[in-house]
Design a protein around this motif. Structure first.
Motif: not given
Length: 380
Positions: A164-165, A168, A171-172, A266, A279-280
């Motif tokens: 998850l890290t 996400i 993405w960030i 996403w 990520s999507s």
């Protein structure tokens, strides 16, 4: 609560078959479909031909799934290969087993990176500026390297947190870090952070001039693709008292559909894009890959219908070898034309392409069948 029964150690034939199905399209399958679409013009073959082209930028086609599917399958294999090496060992024995595993993993990674450069024609010695260091095999090597390190050193909960890290965090990074001249959150070919990072730090030639689809930064979410496979492999390998193989297959298919839905959600704020490996894209392509795995696992390993899949198994058990052979080492089209060209001279040029492509596939399968029967496999 589900009770664990034990560990399943048998090799899954469906993995080899699915890997072969995946590889078949890029060694000659696409050539046959494109030629059929040209000669027939019917909507079905035209749709299939369209699906065997990459999406120019945002969006998704079947062809975009081939690469992540291969990485996901490699991830599924990890709990089987590394699990057998490390389970049941403690203290010093475990340290020694891990040391050997790390040595093999590093060697495999370096060999694949070099092989990827060979496929990119590095041996033509056109100079540093004309050498493409990034490659498909290099991405497979690096994403699987880091996924294997995480698997061997972290429990399942930690693996999920890292997964998850990665998604996400990527993405960030992509939407908040500004690119000079474009600002933050620009996801165009020229303005996205991944491409800018490649222009700064990726040595040699970029495949698409302003970015490379196998660049440095986008390897971060590609590790997530491999980890989706690792999660699936751990689930498949573990035997549960209340979950039959049939139920396992349905759960894998269901998980695939859920991941595809999450990927589409996403996509609203972070587009599905193979070139940036967003990520999507990881979730959507990973979900679709699990749907294909559900079908192959159910039919081959659960229902035991195996004979039809053997040509795919021949490809899948020597996938790296046939990939390199078909992308520069052996000119299968020339060989097919030499052997079969005279037989199809009376046909139109379009139909000749169909049969030359079919001849290519026949030659590749004949070679792979011979290697399979001899038990000669390229182990990397």
């Amino acid at each position: 609560m589900q009770q664990e029964k034990g560990i399943q150690s048998a090799r899954l034939l469906s993995l080899d078959a699915l890997r072969g199905f995946d590889m078949m399209w890029i060694i000659s399958g696409e050539i046959i479909i494109h030629a059929l679409a040209k000669v027939s013009g019917d909507p079905v073959s035209q749709w299939m031909s369209d699906q065997l082209h990459h999406t120019p930028w945002n969006g998704f086609t079947f062809y975009d799934m081939i690469f992540p599917l291969f990485i996901l399958i490699a991830g599924v294999s990890m709990p089987y290969s590394y699990g057998k090496k490390l389970e049941g060992k403690e203290n010093e024995a475990l340290k020694i087993a891990k040391r050997h595993a790390y040595r093999d993993l590093i060697k495999r990674t370096l060999i694949l990176i070099v092989c990827g450069m060979v496929v990119n024609k590095a041996l033509q010695f056109n100079g540093y500026e004309q050498t493409r260091f990034a490659s498909v095999l290099g991405r497979i090597a690096l994403s699987c390297f880091f996924a294997a390190i995480i698997f061997m050193n972290c429990g399942l909960r930690t693996q999920i947190v890292i997964f998850l890290t990665l998604l996400i965090g990527y993405w960030i990074l992509m939407i908040t870090v500004p690119v000079p001249g474009y600002g933050a959150g620009d996801l165009t070919k020229e303005g996205n952070l991944e491409g800018y990072f490649d222009r700064l730090f990726l040595p040699g030639k970029l495949h698409r001039v302003v970015y490379d689809p196998e660049g440095i930064l986008s390897t971060i979410p590609a590790v997530g693709t491999a980890m989706l496979g690792v999660f699936t492999g751990q689930f498949l390998r573990r035997e549960f008292a209340s979950i039959t193989p049939f139920k396992k297959s349905l759960m894998i298919g269901g998980a695939g559909v859920v991941l595809m839905g999450l990927g589409l959600l996403w996509d609203i704020v972070f587009p599905i894009n193979k070139n940036m490996w967003t990520s999507s894209f990881v979730l959507f392509a990973g979900g679709l890959s699990l749907v294909f795995l559900f079908v192959f696992y159910l039919v081959i390993d659960v229902w035991g219908m195996k004979k039809w899949s053997m040509p795919f198994v021949w490809i899948g058990t020597n996938s790296i070898l046939i990939y390199m052979a078909a992308h520069g080492v052996i000119d299968f089209k020339y060989t097919s034309t030499f052997l079969f060209g005279g037989m199809v001279q009376s046909l139109s040029e379009a139909w000749q392409e169909v049969w030359i492509g079919t001849g290519m596939l026949a030659l590749q399968l004949a070679l792979l069948y011979f290697l399979y029967k001899k038990r000669w496999f390229l182990k990397v």
